[in-house]
Every structure is written in C-alpha cells, then in structure tokens.
Scaffold this motif. Structure first.
Motif, PDB file in Angstrom:
ATOM      1  N   MET A 235       0.825  -1.192   0.000  1.00  0.00           N
ATOM      2  CA  MET A 235       0.000   0.000   0.000  1.00  0.00           C
ATOM      3  C   MET A 235       0.869   1.256   0.000  1.00  0.00           C
ATOM      4  SD  MET A 235      -3.328  -0.454   0.007  1.00  0.00           S
ATOM      5  CE  MET A 235      -4.033   0.878   0.965  1.00  0.00           C
ATOM      6  N   SER A 236       1.887   1.293   0.856  1.00  0.00           N
ATOM      7  CA  SER A 236       2.752   2.469   0.932  1.00  0.00           C
ATOM      8  C   SER A 236       3.500   2.666  -0.374  1.00  0.00           C
ATOM      9  CB  SER A 236       3.732   2.345   2.098  1.00  0.00           C
ATOM     10  OG  SER A 236       4.554   1.193   1.934  1.00  0.00           O
ATOM     11  N   ASP A 237       3.931   1.571  -1.009  1.00  0.00           N
ATOM     12  CA  ASP A 237       4.606   1.667  -2.299  1.00  0.00           C
ATOM     13  C   ASP A 237       3.668   2.257  -3.340  1.00  0.00           C
ATOM     14  OD1 ASP A 237       6.900   0.630  -1.296  1.00  0.00           O
ATOM     15  OD2 ASP A 237       6.583  -1.392  -2.042  1.00  0.00           O
ATOM     16  N   PHE A 238       2.419   1.796  -3.344  1.00  0.00           N
ATOM     17  CA  PHE A 238       1.443   2.280  -4.317  1.00  0.00           C
ATOM     18  C   PHE A 238       1.222   3.780  -4.147  1.00  0.00           C
ATOM     19  CE2 PHE A 238      -2.887   3.019  -5.925  1.00  0.00           C
ATOM     20  CZ  PHE A 238      -2.752   2.482  -7.202  1.00  0.00           C
ATOM     21  N   GLN A 239       1.085   4.232  -2.918  1.00  0.00           N
ATOM     22  CA  GLN A 239       0.878   5.649  -2.666  1.00  0.00           C
ATOM     23  C   GLN A 239       2.095   6.465  -3.096  1.00  0.00           C
ATOM     24  OE1 GLN A 239      -1.992   7.198  -1.656  1.00  0.00           O
ATOM     25  NE2 GLN A 239      -0.829   9.028  -2.225  1.00  0.00           N
ATOM     26  N   SER A 240       3.281   5.903  -2.956  1.00  0.00           N
ATOM     27  CA  SER A 240       4.487   6.636  -3.362  1.00  0.00           C
ATOM     28  C   SER A 240       4.491   6.900  -4.856  1.00  0.00           C
ATOM     29  CB  SER A 240       5.751   5.866  -2.945  1.00  0.00           C
ATOM     30  OG  SER A 240       5.969   4.740  -3.779  1.00  0.00           O
ATOM     31  N   TYR A 241       3.963   5.964  -5.640  1.00  0.00           N
ATOM     32  CA  TYR A 241       3.875   6.182  -7.088  1.00  0.00           C
ATOM     33  C   TYR A 241       2.883   7.310  -7.395  1.00  0.00           C
ATOM     34  CZ  TYR A 241       6.300   1.692  -7.462  1.00  0.00           C
ATOM     35  OH  TYR A 241       7.215   0.681  -7.354  1.00  0.00           O
ATOM     36  N   LEU A 242       1.773   7.338  -6.679  1.00  0.00           N
ATOM     37  CA  LEU A 242       0.800   8.419  -6.872  1.00  0.00           C
ATOM     38  C   LEU A 242       1.401   9.759  -6.468  1.00  0.00           C
ATOM     39  CD1 LEU A 242      -2.512   6.811  -5.546  1.00  0.00           C
ATOM     40  CD2 LEU A 242      -1.506   6.684  -7.830  1.00  0.00           C
ATOM     41  N   ASP A 243       2.186   9.777  -5.402  1.00  0.00           N
ATOM     42  CA  ASP A 243       2.841  11.005  -4.957  1.00  0.00           C
ATOM     43  C   ASP A 243       3.828  11.500  -6.006  1.00  0.00           C
ATOM     44  OD1 ASP A 243       1.399  10.815  -2.612  1.00  0.00           O
ATOM     45  OD2 ASP A 243       3.064   9.952  -1.451  1.00  0.00           O
ATOM     46  N   GLN A 244       4.545  10.569  -6.631  1.00  0.00           N
ATOM     47  CA  GLN A 244       5.474  10.965  -7.689  1.00  0.00           C
ATOM     48  C   GLN A 244       4.737  11.619  -8.848  1.00  0.00           C
ATOM     49  OE1 GLN A 244       8.175   7.719  -8.904  1.00  0.00           O
ATOM     50  NE2 GLN A 244       7.913   6.850  -6.862  1.00  0.00           N
ATOM     51  N   LEU A 245       3.618  11.030  -9.233  1.00  0.00           N
ATOM     52  CA  LEU A 245       2.847  11.562 -10.354  1.00  0.00           C
ATOM     53  C   LEU A 245       2.292  12.948 -10.054  1.00  0.00           C
ATOM     54  CD1 LEU A 245       0.898   8.347 -11.388  1.00  0.00           C
ATOM     55  CD2 LEU A 245       2.609   9.541 -12.757  1.00  0.00           C
ATOM     56  N   ALA A 246       1.950  13.177  -8.798  1.00  0.00           N
ATOM     57  CA  ALA A 246       1.324  14.452  -8.425  1.00  0.00           C
ATOM     58  C   ALA A 246       2.244  15.642  -8.676  1.00  0.00           C
ATOM     59  CB  ALA A 246       0.901  14.413  -6.960  1.00  0.00           C
ATOM     60  N   GLY A 247       3.542  15.421  -8.682  1.00  0.00           N
ATOM     61  CA  GLY A 247       4.484  16.528  -8.873  1.00  0.00           C
ATOM     62  C   GLY A 247       5.027  16.666 -10.270  1.00  0.00           C
ATOM     63  N   LEU A 248       4.418  15.969 -11.233  1.00  0.00           N
ATOM     64  CA  LEU A 248       4.954  15.957 -12.601  1.00  0.00           C
ATOM     65  C   LEU A 248       3.954  16.531 -13.601  1.00  0.00           C
ATOM     66  CD1 LEU A 248       6.422  12.327 -12.562  1.00  0.00           C
ATOM     67  CD2 LEU A 248       7.722  14.455 -12.286  1.00  0.00           C
TER      68      LEU A 248
END
Length: 399
Positions: free
Chosen positions: A1-14
């Motif tokens: 779950m934490s890994d999945f959220q980290s990918y979403l966080d990366q996308l949010a800044g691009l």
C-alpha cells in the motif's frame, strides 16, 4: 500500500499532460517529466498486479501488433502489457494480408484500426525506413479519424525502429530504478555501453542508441565504446552529449572494453552493425542488389571476426566498481561463447553469473508497454489508479 501511494505522490508533482492522446515513438520525443511519469505508472501497475488487483481499464478493445523483424521478449511483452489493461491482441501477418496485392500503408493502417485502441510496430532493419513507416501509419490514422472513418484514433507504440528501442530502454530504466532503490539514486552512476563481438552481422543500432540518449537525462555518466568503424548515428551521439551537458553528467567515448568497464557500476555490452554499413545495406535492398548484399555481408562478417576479443569475461568484470557483483545487462538474446556460438558477446560463466538479473530486467518490459499506453489513454492517471485500487477487483479469483 505504501509503495502504491508513493507512485501516486510521484505523479502528483509531474507535468505529463502532453502524453494524453499522443504516440510513443522515441524517448527523446518525451519530456523528462513524461518519462518519470511513465516509470511511476509502470511501478503502480506492477504493484496492483502483484497484490492481485486487476489493472484493467478496458472492458473490451483491440491491440494490433506488426513485427517486421523477429522478436520474443518484445512480442510477448506487448501481448502481456496490452492484456494487462484489458485488450485482446491481434497480430498482423503481412504475408496473409492484402499488402502483397498492392494495399497502401494508408489503407492498411485504416483497415486494422476499426475499434483498435493501440498499434505496436517493430520495423528496425533499414536505416530511415522504420521511423518513416511509423510516421506514415500515424498520419494515416490521423486522417481517418479526422475524416470520420474511425470513431477514435488508436495510439501508436514503437516496438523498435532503426533509431530507437523505447520499450527496451524503458524496461532497462525500470530495472535500474528497482536495483538502486529509486530514480534519484541513478545520478552519478557510471555506465559502460559497449560493442561486443557477434558471429552474425546487421544487428540494429537502436539498442545502444536508446541507452546513450536516455541514461544521461537522469544524470548517469555514460561511456560508449566500440572498435573503430562501428559508429552509431552521429546525430544521436550528439543528442547524448547534449543531454549529458544539461544534467551535469558525462558522456565519453572509448576504443576498448577495458577502458569502458573501468570503475563502471553497470555494463551493457551488445553487438551492433556499423552505421555506414547499414546505410549501404539499406541502399542495396532498395535497389534489389542481391549480389551487393551478399558481398557486404561477407565483408562485415570478416570485419567482425577481427574483433573477437570484444567479449565480456570475468577478467573484464574485475575492472568494474564491484567486480563480479557489478550489474551486467543485455536486452537478450545474447551470443554466449561456447553455448549459442563458438565466440560471442559474453563468456558462458559471466552470462550465468548474471542470468537471473537479465531475466528480471526483461520482466519490466510488459509494464513499460502498459504504462506508455495507460498515459496515452487516461485523462487523469492518478484518479484512475486510485479507482482501480479502490475497486479491488481480483485479477485471479480463487475460492
């Protein structure tokens, strides 16, 4: 779950809005943000599948593949990646089509595009031909869509051209991101992209060109090594130098494997044909000069044979940053000395030392393919990924 959220966080800044509705033909057509988004989406899709959550965004849909050259990994990666998103695959066999009866590229492109969502093409044999063919297919489906013949425009994905192999280099990047624990950890890593001996001729230039134009964009220091006369396309070497200058990385050229391997964190030795010879071959094929082609093949095989020492050995690996533990990569299949040929790109013991790593490298390609398509088909990737996870539909149902 934490890994999945980290990918979403990366996308949010691009900023990757330019990918929606676009094709994916070369990595250099994409901004660095767009490439980072593709790597993040690939990670998210893999995360969902490994948690048995279906990543399908299509309830129905068709993916069409056209391979004008042989393929194992890319062919099945395209099939896997498109199926992952919910599409069925249809391979276009030109020998069974009406192309032999004079059907034009425009007509073929339109006829295969009814209800198709993506078209993947490999056309890598002749200099200038693959990129030109894909551009013509893109123009044709654009025209058919704007004329109202197609109800939507299918996305094109290059599965290798004569200049670039974006699905392979993207899989390579995903593997390295995984191995080093994040894209930010790639900066300053030294990579040897080197020619290696092969008992065959005419291997595409697109694999090394893909690497030298992509890796410096993320701060990796690249050394390109090959014997005299085995040059790559000069404009792409210049592009690699430009990317290195932009990120503060280095791009160097060497004439020995030993120099390139010295202190390297990653080595990627693979054979390719000389650019000048591939240009000659393209002209000979265009002229239908079979005698000239046979003569050129003999010349190139003889030229290759003078460089049998360009082979990855354990002695060479000892020159690298971590010796036998340094990352060795290859797009496969490799010419393995004593196994698939008498003399080749790599000694059998070195290949066996790194075989599992190379298989893992290849395992990222279906996700690279799927991520390319996902970003070109989904208006809001972050919300769509969230919805897929919240839906929680099992990919594999078990009692």
């Amino acid at each position: 779950m934490s890994d999945f959220q980290s990918y979403l966080d990366q996308l949010a800044g691009l900023d990757f809005s330019g990918m929606y509705g676009d094709d994916f033909l070369h990595t250099w057509d994409k901004t660095t943000d767009e490439l980072r988004a593709m790597y993040a989406v690939a990670g998210a899709l893999r995360n969902l599948r490994e948690r048995n959550i279906s990543p399908r965004i299509f309830d129905s849909g068709l993916a069409v593949s056209l391979f004008r050259d042989n393929s194992t990994r890319t062919r099945f990666s395209f099939a896997s990646g498109t199926n992952l998103l919910g599409m069925q695959l249809q391979d276009l066999d030109e020998g069974k089509s009406q192309i032999a009866h004079g059907e034009t590229v425009r007509e073929t492109a339109t006829m295969i595009s009814f209800m198709a969502d993506v078209i993947g093409i490999r056309d890598d044999k002749y200099i200038g031909e693959g990129d030109a063919y894909m551009a013509e297919v893109a123009r044709s489906v654009d025209e058919a869509f704007h004329d109202g013949v197609l109800d939507h425009r299918p996305t094109l994905v290059s599965l290798q051209s004569d200049s670039d192999h974006p699905t392979q280099s993207s899989a390579d990047m995903l593997y390295l991101i995984n191995e080093f624990g994040g894209i930010e950890n790639l900066k300053g890593k030294k990579v040897a992209v080197t020619w290696a001996y092969s008992p065959s001729y005419g291997k595409p230039l697109s694999c090394p060109q893909s690497l030298i134009t992509l890796l410096p964009r993320f701060g990796m220091d690249v050394t390109l090594a090959h014997p005299e006369g085995y040059d790559l396309m000069p404009e792409l070497v210049e592009k690699a130098k430009g990317y290195a200058a932009e990120t503060g990385a280095t791009f160097a050229q060497a004439n020995t494997m030993a120099e390139a391997f010295e202190g390297a964190d990653i080595v990627i030795p693979k054979s390719w044909a000389p650019y000048a010879a591939m240009e000659r071959r393209t002209k000979l094929y265009a002229a239908g000069d079979d005698e000239g082609i046979n003569k050129l093949e003999k010349e190139l095989l003889a030229q290759n044979a003078t460089h049998m020492g360009w082979c990855s050995t354990r002695e060479l690996m000892e020159k690298t940053a971590k010796g036998q533990d340094t990352i060795y990569m290859h797009p496969l299949p490799a010419d393995i000395a004593g196994v698939s040929c008498e003399h080749g790109e790599v000694m059998a013991d070195v290949f066996e030392d790194h075989r599992i790593g190379m298989y893992k490298e290849a395992s990222f390609k279906p996700y690279a393919v799927a991520a390319m398509i996902f970003l070109q088909k989904v208006k809001d990737p972050v919300d769509t990924l969230k919805a897929l996870e919240e839906r929680g539909r099992a990919r594999w149902n078990q009692a």
